[in-house]
Design a protein around this motif. Structure first.
Motif, PDB file in Angstrom:
ATOM      1  N   GLY A 189       0.785  -1.232   0.000  1.00 36.59           N
ATOM      2  CA  GLY A 189       0.000   0.000   0.000  1.00 36.59           C
ATOM      3  C   GLY A 189       0.811   1.274   0.000  1.00 36.59           C
ATOM      4  N   LEU A 190       2.037   1.230   0.564  1.00 33.69           N
ATOM      5  CA  LEU A 190       2.845   2.450   0.635  1.00 33.69           C
ATOM      6  C   LEU A 190       3.209   2.971  -0.745  1.00 33.69           C
ATOM      7  N   TRP A 191       3.419   2.057  -1.716  1.00 33.57           N
ATOM      8  CA  TRP A 191       3.729   2.506  -3.077  1.00 33.57           C
ATOM      9  C   TRP A 191       2.612   2.210  -4.066  1.00 33.57           C
ATOM     10  N   GLY A 192       1.771   1.210  -3.738  1.00 32.86           N
ATOM     11  CA  GLY A 192       0.689   0.883  -4.649  1.00 32.86           C
ATOM     12  C   GLY A 192      -0.625   1.559  -4.332  1.00 32.86           C
ATOM     13  N   GLY A 193      -0.751   2.058  -3.094  1.00 34.83           N
ATOM     14  CA  GLY A 193      -2.004   2.691  -2.700  1.00 34.83           C
ATOM     15  C   GLY A 193      -1.908   4.172  -2.455  1.00 34.83           C
ATOM     16  N   GLY A 194      -0.702   4.650  -2.319  1.00 36.32           N
ATOM     17  CA  GLY A 194      -0.513   6.083  -2.167  1.00 36.32           C
ATOM     18  C   GLY A 194      -0.759   6.623  -0.775  1.00 36.32           C
ATOM     19  N   PHE A 195      -0.926   5.762   0.234  1.00 36.65           N
ATOM     20  CA  PHE A 195      -1.081   6.277   1.590  1.00 36.65           C
ATOM     21  C   PHE A 195       0.203   6.052   2.374  1.00 36.65           C
ATOM     22  N   GLY A 196       0.447   6.918   3.371  1.00 36.08           N
ATOM     23  CA  GLY A 196       1.719   6.946   4.064  1.00 36.08           C
ATOM     24  C   GLY A 196       1.763   6.063   5.291  1.00 36.08           C
ATOM     25  N   PRO A 197       2.909   6.084   6.000  1.00 34.30           N
ATOM     26  CA  PRO A 197       3.062   5.260   7.206  1.00 34.30           C
ATOM     27  C   PRO A 197       2.081   5.620   8.315  1.00 34.30           C
ATOM     28  N   ASP A 198       1.592   6.865   8.331  1.00 29.56           N
ATOM     29  CA  ASP A 198       0.651   7.258   9.380  1.00 29.56           C
ATOM     30  C   ASP A 198      -0.634   6.434   9.305  1.00 29.56           C
ATOM     31  N   VAL A 199      -1.084   6.113   8.089  1.00 32.51           N
ATOM     32  CA  VAL A 199      -2.282   5.290   7.932  1.00 32.51           C
ATOM     33  C   VAL A 199      -2.022   3.877   8.453  1.00 32.51           C
ATOM     34  N   ILE A 200      -0.859   3.325   8.124  1.00 33.59           N
ATOM     35  CA  ILE A 200      -0.514   1.968   8.556  1.00 33.59           C
ATOM     36  C   ILE A 200      -0.411   1.889  10.072  1.00 33.59           C
ATOM     37  N   LEU A 201       0.243   2.858  10.685  1.00 33.91           N
ATOM     38  CA  LEU A 201       0.397   2.838  12.140  1.00 33.91           C
ATOM     39  C   LEU A 201      -0.946   3.021  12.838  1.00 33.91           C
ATOM     40  N   THR A 202      -1.819   3.852  12.264  1.00 30.65           N
ATOM     41  CA  THR A 202      -3.150   4.016  12.840  1.00 30.65           C
ATOM     42  C   THR A 202      -3.937   2.712  12.765  1.00 30.65           C
ATOM     43  N   LEU A 203      -3.848   2.034  11.617  1.00 30.08           N
ATOM     44  CA  LEU A 203      -4.524   0.745  11.479  1.00 30.08           C
ATOM     45  C   LEU A 203      -3.950  -0.288  12.432  1.00 30.08           C
ATOM     46  N   LEU A 204      -2.636  -0.271  12.616  1.00 31.18           N
ATOM     47  CA  LEU A 204      -2.000  -1.211  13.540  1.00 31.18           C
ATOM     48  C   LEU A 204      -2.487  -0.982  14.970  1.00 31.18           C
ATOM     49  N   PHE A 205      -2.565   0.276  15.382  1.00 31.89           N
ATOM     50  CA  PHE A 205      -3.061   0.600  16.724  1.00 31.89           C
ATOM     51  C   PHE A 205      -4.504   0.135  16.889  1.00 31.89           C
ATOM     52  N   LEU A 206      -5.343   0.413  15.893  1.00 29.33           N
ATOM     53  CA  LEU A 206      -6.750   0.015  15.983  1.00 29.33           C
ATOM     54  C   LEU A 206      -6.896  -1.504  15.986  1.00 29.33           C
ATOM     55  N   LEU A 207      -6.039  -2.192  15.203  1.00 27.94           N
ATOM     56  CA  LEU A 207      -6.096  -3.652  15.152  1.00 27.94           C
ATOM     57  C   LEU A 207      -5.851  -4.258  16.525  1.00 27.94           C
ATOM     58  N   PHE A 208      -4.784  -3.813  17.202  1.00 30.44           N
ATOM     59  CA  PHE A 208      -4.470  -4.387  18.513  1.00 30.44           C
ATOM     60  C   PHE A 208      -5.413  -3.865  19.595  1.00 30.44           C
ATOM     61  N   LEU A 209      -5.965  -2.671  19.391  1.00 28.03           N
ATOM     62  CA  LEU A 209      -6.955  -2.169  20.339  1.00 28.03           C
ATOM     63  C   LEU A 209      -8.225  -3.021  20.280  1.00 28.03           C
ATOM     64  N   VAL A 210      -8.697  -3.303  19.079  1.00 25.89           N
ATOM     65  CA  VAL A 210      -9.884  -4.143  18.915  1.00 25.89           C
ATOM     66  C   VAL A 210      -9.595  -5.569  19.366  1.00 25.89           C
TER      67      VAL A 210
END
Length: 299
Positions: free
Chosen positions: A61-82
């Motif tokens: 996603g970082l090169w194929g989706g155009g979103f940055g590390p902030d999106v990935i880290l936010t998803l990672l936090f939400l994943l472990f929070l859930v």
């Protein structure tokens, strides 16, 4: 953005299916079987499938989706929070199960059952995610299928440094867990999610920052670049060493192996005031004097 929406739907579906599995297991199975087998299997299945999809987004996603590390880290936090909020106490981590055994919180049979359930859950999650990717619902999955056969190792540093990094990550994770696990889940769940996110951001470029032997086995052991023994040293022995170091620092010993505290001296938490000690000493002396006076013959 459409690919990211499909991943969101996948995360929600995985959590929903695992919640139904927990609910049915709790109603149909005995509490002991549920805690040792069904709960750990559902938690491992949820963690593995969600993490594999997120890891795919991290790599593509970082090169194929155009979103940055902030999106990935936010998803990672939400994943472990859930995961922490919905897993009903299952950490889906063999190092945590072994820690409970060493703390005498779980017996050998229950620990073995948890490890078996975690292995089955991780293996099932890996197979189910591979099947989901084969449907190629997004261009991310198309690219993932093309590069899946030639995946490379997550170890991007020397072997000794990689094992040290995983052990430090495990040490910090278990230190937070030991300090907060007795508190309410509202406190330790976000704390662990923040810890995992920070460690992944810091140590991810070196080893992927798994510090979970079962999750690392399902995610990276099949990739080329390192031998099986290399992976065992980094992703099994490293996290276990970090867990033992955290246990020794917090407890001063390993309760399952040693009764004596190896690091800290045993001192009483309460101090008896000196005045009370003197009073207790003088009271028997006064009684003895009274008995002597009473024993003298009266004129």
């Amino acid at each position: 953005m459409a690919g990211l929406n499909v991943s969101f739907a996948f995360f929600a579906l995985v959590v929903g299916v695992c919640q139904v599995l927990r609910w049915l297991s709790k109603r149909l199975l005995s509490p002991a079987v549920y805690e040792c087998l069904a709960r750990e299997l559902a938690g491992s299945l949820q963690l593995c499938m969600s993490f594999l999809e997120l890891r795919m987004l991290m790599e593509i996603g970082l090169w194929g989706g155009g979103f940055g590390p902030d999106v990935i880290l936010t998803l990672l936090f939400l994943l472990f929070l859930v995961h922490g909020a919905s897993s009903d106490g299952a950490f889906a981590n063999p190092a945590v199960s072994l820690q409970e055994f060493l703390l005498c919180e779980s017996n050998l049979a229950a620990t073995a059952a948890k490890l078996l359930a975690q292995a089955v859950g991780m293996g099932t999650g890996w197979a189910a995610t591979k099947l989901y990717w084969s449907w190629e619902l997004t261009h991310f999955h198309v690219i993932q299928n093309l590069i899946a056969a030639e995946c490379s190792s997550s170890i991007h540093t020397s072997l000794h440094h990689a094992a040290f990094v995983e052990s430090i990550c495990s040490f910090l994770f278990h230190l937070v867990l030991l300090k907060l696990h007795q508190s309410h889940p509202i406190c330790w769940t976000p704390a662990l999610a923040v810890t995992v996110t920070f460690l992944t951001y810091t140590a991810g470029p070196f080893t992927g920052a798994f510090f979970n032997p079962a999750l690392a086995t399902a995610t990276t052991f099949h990739c080329s670049g390192n031998t099986l023994w290399d992976y065992i040293q980094v992703y099994w022995l490293g996290p276990l060493a970090g867990m033992l170091a955290a246990l020794l620092l917090c407890q001063g010993n390993v309760p399952r192996l040693f009764q004596k505290n190896l690091l800290y001296s045993q001192k009483s938490k309460y101090k008896i005031p000196k005045a009370r000690v003197v009073a207790h000493v003088e009271e028997p002396q006064q009684k003895k004097k009274g008995e002597r006076n009473n024993s003298k013959p009266q004129a």
